[in-house]
Design a protein around this motif. Structure first.
Motif, PDB file in Angstrom:
ATOM      1  N   ARG A   1       0.818  -1.194   0.000  1.00 21.37           N
ATOM      2  CA  ARG A   1       0.000   0.000   0.000  1.00 21.37           C
ATOM      3  C   ARG A   1       0.859   1.255   0.000  1.00 21.37           C
ATOM      4  O   ARG A   1       0.614   2.196  -0.760  1.00 21.37           O
ATOM      5  N   ARG A   2       1.889   1.262   0.843  1.00 22.38           N
ATOM      6  CA  ARG A   2       2.771   2.435   0.918  1.00 22.38           C
ATOM      7  C   ARG A   2       3.500   2.623  -0.408  1.00 22.38           C
ATOM      8  O   ARG A   2       3.664   3.738  -0.883  1.00 22.38           O
ATOM      9  N   VAL A   3       3.917   1.521  -1.021  1.00 15.60           N
ATOM     10  CA  VAL A   3       4.639   1.627  -2.297  1.00 15.60           C
ATOM     11  C   VAL A   3       3.709   2.227  -3.348  1.00 15.60           C
ATOM     12  O   VAL A   3       4.075   3.140  -4.081  1.00 15.60           O
ATOM     13  N   ARG A   4       2.462   1.748  -3.382  1.00 17.06           N
ATOM     14  CA  ARG A   4       1.528   2.278  -4.375  1.00 17.06           C
ATOM     15  C   ARG A   4       1.174   3.730  -4.093  1.00 17.06           C
ATOM     16  O   ARG A   4       0.944   4.508  -4.997  1.00 17.06           O
ATOM     17  N   GLU A   5       1.119   4.069  -2.788  1.00 17.00           N
ATOM     18  CA  GLU A   5       0.857   5.477  -2.458  1.00 17.00           C
ATOM     19  C   GLU A   5       1.953   6.380  -3.012  1.00 17.00           C
ATOM     20  O   GLU A   5       1.724   7.551  -3.246  1.00 17.00           O
ATOM     21  N   SER A   6       3.154   5.819  -3.201  1.00 15.77           N
ATOM     22  CA  SER A   6       4.204   6.669  -3.758  1.00 15.77           C
ATOM     23  C   SER A   6       4.208   6.596  -5.285  1.00 15.77           C
ATOM     24  O   SER A   6       5.160   7.010  -5.940  1.00 15.77           O
ATOM     25  N   GLY A   7       3.139   6.058  -5.846  1.00 15.36           N
ATOM     26  CA  GLY A   7       2.962   6.109  -7.299  1.00 15.36           C
ATOM     27  C   GLY A   7       3.676   4.987  -8.041  1.00 15.36           C
ATOM     28  O   GLY A   7       3.916   5.086  -9.245  1.00 15.36           O
TER      29      GLY A   7
ATOM     30  N   LYS B   1       7.833   7.567   3.833  1.00 13.34           N
ATOM     31  CA  LYS B   1       8.852   8.307   3.058  1.00 13.34           C
ATOM     32  C   LYS B   1      10.090   7.440   2.833  1.00 13.34           C
ATOM     33  O   LYS B   1      10.721   7.521   1.781  1.00 13.34           O
ATOM     34  N   LEU B   2      10.419   6.611   3.829  1.00 16.58           N
ATOM     35  CA  LEU B   2      11.574   5.714   3.641  1.00 16.58           C
ATOM     36  C   LEU B   2      11.300   4.739   2.491  1.00 16.58           C
ATOM     37  O   LEU B   2      12.167   4.490   1.654  1.00 16.58           O
ATOM     38  N   LEU B   3      10.077   4.197   2.471  1.00 24.42           N
ATOM     39  CA  LEU B   3       9.742   3.263   1.393  1.00 24.42           C
ATOM     40  C   LEU B   3       9.740   3.987   0.045  1.00 24.42           C
ATOM     41  O   LEU B   3      10.171   3.444  -0.966  1.00 24.42           O
ATOM     42  N   GLU B   4       9.267   5.221   0.057  1.00 25.05           N
ATOM     43  CA  GLU B   4       9.279   5.999  -1.184  1.00 25.05           C
ATOM     44  C   GLU B   4      10.724   6.233  -1.640  1.00 25.05           C
ATOM     45  O   GLU B   4      11.045   6.152  -2.817  1.00 25.05           O
ATOM     46  N   ARG B   5      11.605   6.533  -0.678  1.00 25.55           N
ATOM     47  CA  ARG B   5      13.030   6.727  -1.017  1.00 25.55           C
ATOM     48  C   ARG B   5      13.556   5.453  -1.668  1.00 25.55           C
ATOM     49  O   ARG B   5      14.288   5.498  -2.646  1.00 25.55           O
ATOM     50  N   PHE B   6      13.173   4.298  -1.086  1.00 29.11           N
ATOM     51  CA  PHE B   6      13.697   3.045  -1.646  1.00 29.11           C
ATOM     52  C   PHE B   6      13.206   2.863  -3.083  1.00 29.11           C
ATOM     53  O   PHE B   6      14.012   2.653  -3.995  1.00 29.11           O
ATOM     54  N   VAL B   7      11.907   2.983  -3.298  1.00 28.50           N
ATOM     55  CA  VAL B   7      11.393   2.630  -4.637  1.00 28.50           C
ATOM     56  C   VAL B   7      11.717   3.690  -5.683  1.00 28.50           C
ATOM     57  O   VAL B   7      11.976   3.369  -6.843  1.00 28.50           O
ATOM     58  N   ARG B   8      11.734   4.951  -5.271  1.00 31.34           N
ATOM     59  CA  ARG B   8      12.003   5.993  -6.269  1.00 31.34           C
ATOM     60  C   ARG B   8      13.479   6.361  -6.292  1.00 31.34           C
ATOM     61  O   ARG B   8      14.086   6.443  -7.369  1.00 31.34           O
ATOM     62  N   GLY B   9      14.071   6.610  -5.116  1.00 32.66           N
ATOM     63  CA  GLY B   9      15.471   7.037  -5.066  1.00 32.66           C
ATOM     64  C   GLY B   9      16.432   5.905  -5.398  1.00 32.66           C
ATOM     65  O   GLY B   9      17.284   6.029  -6.278  1.00 32.66           O
ATOM     66  N   ILE B  10      16.271   4.755  -4.724  1.00 28.30           N
ATOM     67  CA  ILE B  10      17.239   3.662  -4.895  1.00 28.30           C
ATOM     68  C   ILE B  10      16.911   2.828  -6.143  1.00 28.30           C
ATOM     69  O   ILE B  10      17.782   2.504  -6.932  1.00 28.30           O
TER      70      ILE B  10
END
Ligand code: XMP
Length: 518
Positions: free
Chosen positions: A22-28, A185-194
């Motif tokens: 859910r968190r990953v999808r929330e980050s698009g 935000k950490l999960l967003e950093r992982f999927v988008r940043g990393i």
């Protein structure tokens, strides 16, 4: 689904794995949850796979024969994030050590950032302290080559670890739960940043992809869809109707366990607002007959699930046969019945549209909302043009009032409960609280109490009121009504409903309670 970029979540059986999704999808970013033992196949077949997350889980890597990530995770060359058990598995598989700890750590904890690292970029700086949510018995005690510690906590010296070169990260805490305030935000950093995902996933895309999937699954066959009166089955029906047009027939089974006015609302929405063919089946006698004398909650759920299928199959025959049965099954219905992905999570109750289905069923299932949470379904409903009043309705479970009447269910008890429930919801609406509450309902207890009305003695049922706030049904808090509201509602119910002489308010959260009583 196989969109151009996505993340794979390997499930080790945590009750909150889907929150990661859910968190990953929330980050698009689109993602899928797959049981760890199917990971290899999932990695092999996916184009567009950008990174892998290993979930938490109930096992201990210190015991033999516990789940491990497939080697393909580490030979894929993709970034990997291990969470809790996932971190421990990552460490053990790459040559580090994990031991059981004297200090189990459950709940809030503070971690200190030991050094800046790409996962924390723009978020956490060296020496800062941050709140996280821990839930573990084991802990990492020696790191594999290439890793360093990037955050510590009092009881977990390896609270966060990183091998920046390979893009491997491990968190001892759970970033997916709301009690880790920066977790999303950490999960967003992982999927988008990393992992480098662009983050273009939206509900509109979900709808388009699902429509294609439904067409591919069903082909030219006919589909029958059970409407329960709730949002989920309505959204599923409208989505499937967009995909298949008049290959879809909706069936509304009035099992005698509906709330007041429910049947009329559903029929007018589907026949009036949408032009979707709808069969209205009156089956109260059938259902109540089968439930006669049954008080075990799991048996009730199974009987209702099985009887639904009997009715659907009979209706399917009448329209010349349907090979598919569509249901508005959601992720929380699934995770608490069996693990969503066939992975190792514990059964809490058999939600009727999942574990309650009999194995002998002749139709195949179409469940387009199976990966979604309630609020995502509401967003999809809006995307599909469902009226706001319908999309905003409180959830109502498939087994209906049967699981709000602990003990044996009778037509008389259903009538009493229906009246009390309608008064309660009426008071909630009048107080302007309907939208602030996630779900509110009354429960008719199998207990009688002595009371006095006028000059006479009464010996009537006790009613419990329940109202909760929640974001996804997985966890919930009781709603803090003011006492005047409760007093007013109780008075109205006792005065207006024959058969109830006492009203209580349930102040249990989930966990340890569940939202429904059965
Ligand atoms: P619990 O009681 O498990 O409920 O905390 C979580 C949410 O799921 C709903 N619920 C169901 N929904 N079929 C459904 O479609 C079911 O069998 C079922 N059982 C519970 C419940 O109303 C709450 O919103």
């Amino acid at each position: 689904m196989d969109p151009s970029e996505h993340i794979l979540i390997l499930d080790f059986g945590s009750q909150v794995t889907q929150l990661i999704a859910r968190r990953v999808r929330e980050s698009g970013v689109y993602c899928e949850v797959v049981p760890f033992h199917n990971g290899e196949a999932a990695i092999a077949k996916r184009s567009g796979l950008k990174g892998i997350i290993l979930s938490g889980g109930p096992a201990s890597v210190t015991s033999a024969e516990t789940p491990r990530a497939p080697d393909a995770v580490f030979t894929s060359g993709l970034p990997v994030l291990g969470i809790c058990y996932g971190q421990q598995s990552l460490v053990a598989q790459l040559g580090g050590t994990v031991e059981s700890s004297d200090h189990q750590e459950f709940g809030r904890a503070m971690i200190t950032v030991a050094t800046d690292c790409p996962l924390f970029e723009g978020l956490w700086r060296e020496t800062e302290s941050h709140q996280v949510w821990m839930s573990h018995g084991d802990r990492v005690t020696a790191l594999p080559d290439g890793f360093s510690v990037v955050a510590t906590s009092e009881h977990a010296p390896f609270a966060a670890i990183a091998d920046v070169e390979r893009g491997y990260y491990g968190l001892q805490f759970h970033p997916e739960v709301v009690h880790t305030p920066d977790g999303a935000k950490l999960l967003e950093r992982f999927v988008r940043g990393i992992c480098g995902c662009r983050g273009e996933w939206t509900m509109a895309r979900f709808r388009d992809v699902k429509i294609e999937e439904i067409r591919a699954q069903v082909g030219q066959h006919k589909v029958i869809c059970g409407l329960s009166g709730g949002v989920d089955s309505a959204v599923a029906a409208v989505l499937i109707h967009e995909a298949l047009g008049d290959q879809l027939t909706c069936v509304f089974v009035d099992h005698g366990l509906m709330r007041q006015g429910e049947a009329e609302d559903v029929v007018s929405l589907f026949r009036g607002h949408y032009n979707i063919p709808l069969v209205h089946v009156e089956a109260a006698e059938l259902f109540l007959g089968k439930l006669d004398g049954v008080s075990d909650p799991e048996r009730k759920r199974k009987i209702i699930g099985a009887t639904f299928i009997d009715v659907f199959e009979a209706e399917a025959k009448k329209i010349g046969g349907a090979d598919f049965l569509a249901q508005g099954t959601l992720y929380p219905d699934v995770i608490e019945s069996v693990s969503f992905t066939g992975g190792p999570s514990v059964t809490i109750k058999s939600h009727h549209n999942v574990g309650g289905l009999p194995e002998r069923m002749n139709m195949q299932l179409v469940e387009p909302l199976r990966e979604l949470f309630k609020d995502e379904v509401r967003a999809l409903g809006k995307e599909l043009g469902l009226p706001d009043v319908f999309v905003g309705r409180h959830p109502f479970p498939g087994p209906g009032l049967a699981i709000r009447i602990p003990g044996a269910v009778t037509a008389e008890k259903c009538d009493i409960l229906r009246k009390a429930d309608a008064i309660y919801l009426d008071e909630i609406r009048k107080a302007g609280l309907y939208d602030a509450i996630w779900q509110a309902f009354a429960v008719l207890l199998p207990v009688r109490a002595v009371g006095v009305m006028g000059d006479g003695r009464t010996y009537d049922y006790v009613l419990a009121l329940r109202a909760v706030t929640s974001t996804d049904g997985m966890t919930a808090d009781f709603y803090p009504f003011d006492m005047q509201f409760l007093g007013r509602t109780a008075t109205r119910i006792v005065n207006e409903v024959r058969g109830i002489n006492r009203v209580t308010y349930d102040i249990t959260s989930k966990p340890p309670g569940t939202i429904e009583w059965e």
